[in-house]
Design a protein around this motif. Structure first.
Motif, PDB file in Angstrom:
ATOM      1  N   GLU A   1     -13.380  -6.937  -1.648  1.00  0.00           N
ATOM      2  CA  GLU A   1     -12.860  -7.567  -0.429  1.00  0.00           C
ATOM      3  C   GLU A   1     -11.333  -7.707  -0.463  1.00  0.00           C
ATOM      4  N   ASN A   2     -10.766  -7.897  -1.655  1.00  0.00           N
ATOM      5  CA  ASN A   2      -9.318  -8.121  -1.771  1.00  0.00           C
ATOM      6  C   ASN A   2      -8.601  -7.125  -2.664  1.00  0.00           C
ATOM      7  N   SER A   3      -9.254  -6.017  -3.015  1.00  0.00           N
ATOM      8  CA  SER A   3      -8.581  -5.081  -3.915  1.00  0.00           C
ATOM      9  C   SER A   3      -8.797  -3.636  -3.485  1.00  0.00           C
ATOM     10  N   TYR A   4      -7.832  -2.807  -3.900  1.00  0.00           N
ATOM     11  CA  TYR A   4      -7.800  -1.412  -3.472  1.00  0.00           C
ATOM     12  C   TYR A   4      -7.329  -0.526  -4.618  1.00  0.00           C
ATOM     13  N   ALA A   5      -7.809   0.712  -4.620  1.00  0.00           N
ATOM     14  CA  ALA A   5      -7.255   1.755  -5.482  1.00  0.00           C
ATOM     15  C   ALA A   5      -6.271   2.523  -4.614  1.00  0.00           C
ATOM     16  N   LEU A   6      -5.081   2.730  -5.131  1.00  0.00           N
ATOM     17  CA  LEU A   6      -4.008   3.352  -4.360  1.00  0.00           C
ATOM     18  C   LEU A   6      -3.442   4.531  -5.135  1.00  0.00           C
ATOM     19  N   VAL A   7      -3.471   5.728  -4.517  1.00  0.00           N
ATOM     20  CA  VAL A   7      -2.831   6.904  -5.093  1.00  0.00           C
ATOM     21  C   VAL A   7      -1.491   7.043  -4.395  1.00  0.00           C
ATOM     22  N   VAL A   8      -0.416   6.853  -5.156  1.00  0.00           N
ATOM     23  CA  VAL A   8       0.922   6.744  -4.583  1.00  0.00           C
ATOM     24  C   VAL A   8       1.456   8.086  -4.102  1.00  0.00           C
ATOM     25  N   GLY A   9       1.158   9.156  -4.791  1.00  0.00           N
ATOM     26  CA  GLY A   9       1.680  10.482  -4.470  1.00  0.00           C
ATOM     27  C   GLY A   9       2.021  11.194  -5.763  1.00  0.00           C
ATOM     28  N   LYS A  10       2.508  12.417  -5.649  1.00  0.00           N
ATOM     29  CA  LYS A  10       2.837  13.195  -6.841  1.00  0.00           C
ATOM     30  C   LYS A  10       4.353  13.223  -7.008  1.00  0.00           C
ATOM     31  N   PHE A  11       4.819  12.885  -8.208  1.00  0.00           N
ATOM     32  CA  PHE A  11       6.247  12.819  -8.494  1.00  0.00           C
ATOM     33  C   PHE A  11       6.510  13.416  -9.864  1.00  0.00           C
TER      34      PHE A  11
END
Length: 166
Positions: free
Chosen positions: A35-45
């Protein structure tokens, strides 16, 4: 950022992050974990032929005392390949004048990269300055885009025209 809305409207919007966070974080990939958390893929760097695609877990708190915290959490069944991220942010909502609510954001971010041996042969100062430059660009780009998207989405949620940028 400033929004032309009451404190109550801004609080209600921020507390309902499930309705806006994934959409406003684009083009980053977001998957809800709870409910209050997420997996986040920021991008490729990357630099020097070494690329990473950071994936982090974020937990968003509910608004308390007009403060809103986000922090990193471990991702289930995931071991970050070659990096560690410690993300802590604080968002404050401040009553302004004439129905304007000010949103202030502070970030405490620590990133550790574990480079392969071929990169470790380069001068440490070059590695450090390149890493700092890339990290600053990432934070600046994401912050500007996310701020703009949240503000735009907030106004849309209230059926209020989006004010032009100053």
């Amino acid at each position: 950022m400033e929004v032309y809305a009451s404190m109550e409207q801004v609080e209600a919007y921020f507390n309902n992050h499930a309705s806006w966070f994934s959409r406003c974080a684009e083009p980053m990939k977001v998957n809800p974990l709870s409910e209050n958390s997420y997996a986040l893929v920021v991008g490729k760097f990357g630099a020097f032929g070494y690329d990473v695609e950071p994936k982090i877990g974020l937990e968003l708190s509910t608004l308390q005392d007009r403060k809103y915290h986000i922090r990193t959490i471990p991702l289930p069944d995931y071991q970050a390949p070659g990096y560690e991220v410690d993300y802590k942010s604080l968002t404050r909502l401040i009553d302004g004048v004439d129905g304007i609510t000010r949103v202030e954001w502070e970030l405490d971010l620590v990133v550790e990269l574990h480079f392969p041996k071929f990169i470790q042969r380069l001068p440490h100062a070059l590695i450090q300055s390149t890493g700092d430059r890339i990290l600053n660009q990432i934070v600046h780009q994401i912050s500007r885009r996310l701020t703009h998207q949240v503000k735009k989405d907030f106004y849309k949620s209230l059926n209020i025209p989006f004010p032009p940028r100053k």
